[in-house]
Design an enzyme around this catalytic site. Structure first.
Site, mmCIF file in Angstrom:
data_model
loop_
_atom_site.group_PDB
_atom_site.id
_atom_site.type_symbol
_atom_site.label_atom_id
_atom_site.label_comp_id
_atom_site.label_asym_id
_atom_site.label_seq_id
_atom_site.Cartn_x
_atom_site.Cartn_y
_atom_site.Cartn_z
ATOM 1 N N GLU A 16 41.274 -4.502 3.960
ATOM 2 C CA GLU A 16 40.736 -5.452 3.000
ATOM 3 C C GLU A 16 39.460 -6.107 3.514
ATOM 4 O O GLU A 16 39.301 -6.315 4.723
ATOM 5 C CB GLU A 16 41.761 -6.559 2.722
ATOM 6 C CG GLU A 16 43.074 -6.044 2.185
ATOM 7 C CD GLU A 16 44.186 -7.072 2.228
ATOM 8 O OE1 GLU A 16 45.140 -6.924 1.444
ATOM 9 O OE2 GLU A 16 44.104 -8.013 3.054
ATOM 10 N N ASP A 46 51.937 -10.568 0.430
ATOM 11 C CA ASP A 46 50.470 -10.664 0.440
ATOM 12 C C ASP A 46 49.802 -9.402 -0.093
ATOM 13 O O ASP A 46 48.628 -9.147 0.192
ATOM 14 C CB ASP A 46 49.960 -10.962 1.853
ATOM 15 C CG ASP A 46 50.413 -9.922 2.877
ATOM 16 O OD1 ASP A 46 51.078 -8.943 2.477
ATOM 17 O OD2 ASP A 46 50.089 -10.082 4.063
#
Length: 359
Positions: free
Chosen positions: A76, A247
């Protein structure tokens, strides 16, 4: 001590100018910095930066993290910017890594000047992310947890466990912990580390046992899948849940019924609705943004019987705050190296000439 203008000549070769250098905080220097300041003092200082940035939430250019998912995990990028600085973090999440001798999560980050685009800091963020995640949890709990909380249950005793404990002691005075993990070795590790830090710790044989008598429940497990770490019957009225393990899409820790009984607080709804516990709920289910509580725009905990849930997935402004905090500590402590990162020819148009003269 290294200063921002020091460099060592190398023979007669042309040396980079000061503009070529960027302060770089390695893992070694990050650990030196944290230990020099003290972990709890570092977390407290970091928490103050996070809270200050949340209070000016509307000044930021914000976007959900950019994620590249694979069968093995996720990589990410997490960017955020204000009028002066742009920051981003590169971070991975690979649950299988531990079995192969790698960390589950690693990260690094950059803070740059908006005025000229030049980086002003490059730093490791594996250790720093653990610290900022814990600081954010404790900042939220200070607003949402029952007054006079004394006991926290920690379900999931991996790499984040001790940082959470330190943050909750630093900001809320919590010193009594109840631990549970499906891996007894993880609990034994956490027990050993936390007792050495002066905590009163109880190792539990189940999640149900861990939450008994706890006013705060923290869940921080690693597997990237739908899971039920907390079932509805485990959660009584008046508790605060700090859910930090969910998450990414497809990963949760709490039974849906717990969410329906809770007042839910989040960082950034466009990201949390995709990645957090609330991905289990309708897209329009009411949630409260944490920055609104910090500014006093909306209340946090309203009564002693309310169940509050901080559905935390980690947001880029927290990393931005961490980068700002570290840059200021770099200037004070000198725990950094100078990295020759930016080409800086005498004539900005003559990059090729700089290359040939270096030969």
């Amino acid at each position: 001590m290294t200063t921002l203008s020091d460099h060592t000549p190398s023979g007669d070769r042309p040396q980079p100018s000061d503009l070529a250098y960027v302060p770089f905080v390695s893992v070694e220097n990050m650990m030196r910095m944290v230990n020099a300041i003290g972990a709890e003092a570092f977390i407290s200082g970091l928490a103050a930066y996070i809270e200050a940035d949340f209070r000016r939430w509307e000044e930021f250019d914000k976007t959900p993290r950019v994620a590249s998912h694979s069968r093995d995990g996720v990589i990410e990028l997490m960017p955020a910017a204000d009028a002066e600085n742009y920051g981003f973090k590169y971070v991975n999440g690979h649950p299988k890594n531990m079995r192969e001798g790698y960390q589950t999560v690693t990260a690094f980050g950059v803070l740059s000047s908006v005025a000229n685009g030049y980086p002003v800091l490059l730093t490791e963020m594996t250790v720093l992310t653990a610290l900022r995640t814990a600081a954010t949890s404790a900042v939220a709990a200070r607003l949402l947890a029952p007054q006079g909380s004394e006991v926290m249950a920690m379900i999931g005793n991996g790499a984040q466990c001790e940082f959470q404990a330190l943050a909750f002691r630093a900001l809320l005075g919590i010193n009594r912990l109840r631990l549970y993990d499906i891996d007894p070795a993880a609990t034994a590790k956490a027990l050993r580390n936390l007792e050495a830090q002066g905590f009163e710790v109880t190792a539990c044989k189940s999640g149900q046992e861990a939450v008994e008598g706890a006013q705060i429940i923290t869940t921080c497990t690693a597997d990237k899948q739908y899971a039920t770490i907390l079932t509805d019957n485990m959660v009584g009225e008046g508790v605060h849940i700090n859910a930090i393990g969910g998450d990414c899409p497809g990963k949760t820790e709490l039974h849906r019924d717990i969410l329906l009984r809770s007042e839910i607080f989040v960082e950034y709804p466009p990201q949390t609705r995709v990645e957090g516990e609330i991905q289990q709920l309708d897209p329009d289910h009411a949630v409260t943004e944490l920055w609104q509580v910090m500014t006093g725009a909306v209340p946090g905990r309203r009564d002693a019987k309310q169940i509050t849930l901080f559905d935390s997935v980690g947001f880029a402004i927290e990393d931005f705050s961490a980068l700002r905090f570290v840059l200021d500590r770099v200037k004070e402590t000198g725990h950094f190296d100078k990295l020759d990162l930016l080409a800086d020819p005498d004539d900005p148009r003559d990059l090729f000439g700089m290359l040939t003269r270096a030969a």
